[in-house]
Structure formats: C-alpha cells, structure tokens
Enzyme design. Structure first.
Site, PDB file in Angstrom:
ATOM      1  CG  HIS A 308      -1.524  -7.556   7.150  1.00 42.94           C
ATOM      2  ND1 HIS A 308      -2.428  -6.527   7.129  1.00 42.94           N
ATOM      3  CD2 HIS A 308      -0.512  -7.189   6.331  1.00 42.94           C
ATOM      4  CE1 HIS A 308      -1.987  -5.578   6.318  1.00 42.94           C
ATOM      5  NE2 HIS A 308      -0.832  -5.954   5.822  1.00 42.94           N
ATOM      6  CG  ASP A 366       6.038  -7.799   4.395  1.00 36.55           C
ATOM      7  OD1 ASP A 366       6.364  -7.082   3.437  1.00 36.55           O
ATOM      8  OD2 ASP A 366       5.200  -7.464   5.245  1.00 36.55           O
TER       9      ASP A 366
END
Length: 431
Positions: A308, A366
């Site tokens: 991320h 996700d």
C-alpha cells in the site's frame, strides 16, 4: 514542540531562514515551508506529494508503519465490529458519534431523501448500452447541481448540511440506476422501509415481476465494506475533491471530480485487478511459477492486492474483511470457491517469502473485497462504483471541513519547469 524550528541555510548567499515546526495531536510533525519561496526564491520539489502535508485535518489518521486507521480517533476495528455505515457517516461529518436520537434523525433523513429527479433518470437513456457505470455516476452527480439551485450556497452552513445528507442519500440510487441501465432492466425505486445497504441491494437485484428478499448477511457484508472504505485521509480522490472545491465550485461538481479520480485503476480499481490476477494464475499449482515471475523485474508481472502507498505493515482493514469473506462465501454456498482458496494460498506463500517480507508487501483491503463483491453478485464493472458509494461520506466530510475553514485558499501547486527557454516564433516557410 511548539517552539521547535528548522534552520535553512543557502550556501551560495549565506542567507538563513527559520522554518517553524507544527505538531498535530498524533503523527509526524510538519515543517512550515512558506518562507522558502519568500526568503530564497525557491520552490520545494515532492513528486506525488509523498512527503507533503497538503492540509490540516481532524477527520482521519493513518499510521502506516503500525497499521493503524482512526476515524475521528476511533479505531477502524472497533467501528467495524460495533457500528453501522450511517453511524460512521455521521461521525465523519460531525466529529463525534451520535446519541440514539441523533442517529435516528440522521438515518430517517437519509432514508427519506433517496429518490432522484425523474429527469435525471431519463438521462441514463442517453448513454450507450455498454457505457461504464462510473461514467454514468460521475455525469449524474455533476448534473445534480442543475436541480438544487436553492441550496448550493457553499458559505451557508445549513446548505452544506442539506447537500451532505442529499448526496449520501442519493448516491446508492444513482449507482443502482447505472447498474440497471447496463442490464437493460427497469429502474427500481428506493424503499424507505429498508436500511441503507438493504435498500441498495434491493435496487440492484429486484425486478417488477417478482418479490426480492434481501439476505441480511449480504446487507451486513456490504455495510462492513462501506465502513472500511468510507475515508482514507488525503488520498488521490479526496485531494481531488478538495482541490476542485477550493475553487468555490458547487459541491456536486467537486464530488463528481472525486468520482472521476477514483475511477483510475491505480486507485479505485485495485480489487478488480486482484480478481483478474487470481483468474490468470488459475490454480494453486501455478502459484510458484507466478511468484517467480513477480520477482523477475523483466516480466512486468505484479502481485495485486499486496502492499500500500501508506501502510508499511498489515492493512488493518484487510484483517477485518478476511473474516467476513469466509462468512459470505459459506452463506452463499461457495465455501469451496476456488478464487478464495487460491487467494488464501497466495497469501500464505507471500507472507512466508523473504522477498515479500523484506519489502513489507502485506495484503491490503482490496485483496478480499473483490471476492466478497463477486459472491454478492456484483459485477466487476461496478466494483469502483461501490467504492464511490462508501467514499462519498469521506469526500463530503473533507469538503465541509475545507469550506468551513476561514483560512482556505485555492489550491495552486507549483512545478519544476524543464521545457525550452524563451525562443522566437519562426514563420512556417522558414521551419
């Protein structure tokens, strides 16, 4: 820390500047660089704004190294376990959790403003049959400004509140209409007797010819996903909303700009890319080969759903969503879902491999959200739309915070110019 300052020395001129250090309630200090241009005639250079605090905010805090996400000070795991999306939306908008009376009033207000103007519904017919839903959502949100002239004074606190409630109430209806338009099915009107997520699922899947009953677990899973995606500090789409709103543009235009920014595959489309990756891998037996390709820089193969921009530890949202993924698949009769099995095995291998551990490539939100959406029957083209429904609460909160700030200025980033120096125009016959 209030009196701490950095000293900047220009070695060419010997000129010094003192740069004040500002401290927040938690998190890193920031250096106020306003004097750099005035004193030294120079700009700072930070591509991607990786080390730049673009604003002061009281809404969301992230500690990427520790894997911490707070909404108005409340840990995301507590909110996910005990709260609802509308309660979280109220929190983001107002700064504190509501009491029972406030939550009831807010919920009723949202539930009773879910319909959109019939003229807006007719606009969907102007899109091609294969138009992407995000194109429709962005256009319809922007078009709402043509219908509410009497309540768009951004300097009026009451008008700002009306807008906030209106857009949060109507964005599920706008999204569901885009979905139905893509299917060629009749639009389904919202129902005031259903909760926020149950109403959204009803508008997605009901048809006029037979009753539709919302699965409570599906509504619960969707509510959780909306909570986890409601806000995430100064990300690309939120920064876009702030930048557009800083011009004084009407709030619907600012939110539409955020929808468009979210549409980018590097931002809102990541969970769709995870499913594409899993399907490309195919089976558990193919994981070692895939991992080898990921490590080979020449292959251009990427491990989607890991790592991320901010988190350098586990994404706290990923831990929460993983458990819900199991519950949804078990309820839907898909506990043996090959994609989930593949995702779990890929996670195990990646988390035990020194290559990924050393690079702190941990699963993010996700990684599992796309599998849940698929289990709920939501097509991939709608994944980013679902993200937009959730993030609208955060966008509106940041827009309100910015507009109510008496020190707000129009956003105006600067640049390092590397183009041609001044040159004279040459007549076309002499070029």
């Amino acid at each position: 820390m209030a009196n701490k300052k950095f000293e900047l020395l220009d070695p060419a001129t010997g000129k010094k500047s003192e740069l004040p250090v500002r401290s927040g309630t938690i998190g890193p200090d920031v250096i106020d660089i306003a004097a750099v241009t005035k004193d030294h005639g120079a700009f700072t250079f930070d591509p991607g704004f990786m080390a730049t605090a673009s604003t002061e905010s009281k809404i969301t805090y992230i500690d990427g190294d520790a894997g911490v996400l707070l909404y108005r000070g409340y840990p995301i795991d507590q909110l996910a376990a005990k709260s609802s999306f509308l309660e979280v939306a109220y929190l983001l908008l107002n700064g504190d959790l509501p009491d029972a009376k406030q939550l009831t009033e807010f919920t009723v207000n949202i539930q009773r403003h879910t319909m959109i103007n019939e003229s807006l519904l007719r606009m969907y017919n102007g899109f091609r049959y294969d138009a992407h839903p995000m194109a429709m959502v962005s256009a319809i949100v922007a078009s709402m400004s043509a219908f509410y002239h009497d309540s768009m004074d951004i300097n009026n606190p009451r008008h700002r509140e009306i807008f906030a409630h209106r857009i949060i109430a109507k964005i599920p209806t706008i999204a569901a209409a885009a979905y139905k338009n893509a299917l060629g099915q009749p639009f389904i009107y919202p129902r005031n007797d259903l909760g926020y997520c149950a109403n959204l699922l009803h508008m997605f899947y009901a048809v006029p010819c037979e009753p539709y009953h919302v699965d409570p677990l599906a509504a619960e899973a969707l509510d959780l996903l909306l909570i986890l995606h409601a806000d995430h500090e100064q990300n690309a789409s939120t920064s876009t909303v702030r930048l557009a709103g800083s011009t004084g543009a009407n709030p619907y235009a600012a939110i539409s700009a955020g929808v468009s920014a979210l549409w980018g595959p590097a931002h809102g489309g990541a969970n769709e890319a995870v499913l594409d990756m899993l399907e490309e891998i195919g089976t558990v037996d193919n994981i070692p080969k895939f991992i080898s390709q990921v490590k080979d820089k020449a292959s251009n193969v990427r491990l989607m759903g890991f790592g991320h921009r901010v988190y350098k530890n586990f994404d706290p949202r990923a831990k929460i969503i993983r458990d819900m993924c199991h519950k949804v698949l078990a309820r839907m009769g898909r506990a043996d879902n090959p994609l989930l099995e593949l995702a779990q095995r890929l996670e195990e291998i990646a988390l035990s491999d020194d290559y990924f551990i050393s690079r702190k490539l941990y699963p993010n939100v996700d990684f599992y959200s796309g599998i849940i959406y698929s289990a709920l029957g939501i097509p991939r083209s709608m994944f980013t739309v679902m993200f937009a429904i959730a993030r609208t609460a955060g966008w509106v909160s940041h827009w309100q915070e910015m507009i109510s700030d008496p020190h707000m200025k129009i956003g105006r980033p600067r640049q390092l110019y590397t183009g041609p120096v001044k040159r004279d125009y040459v007549e076309i016959g002499k070029r």
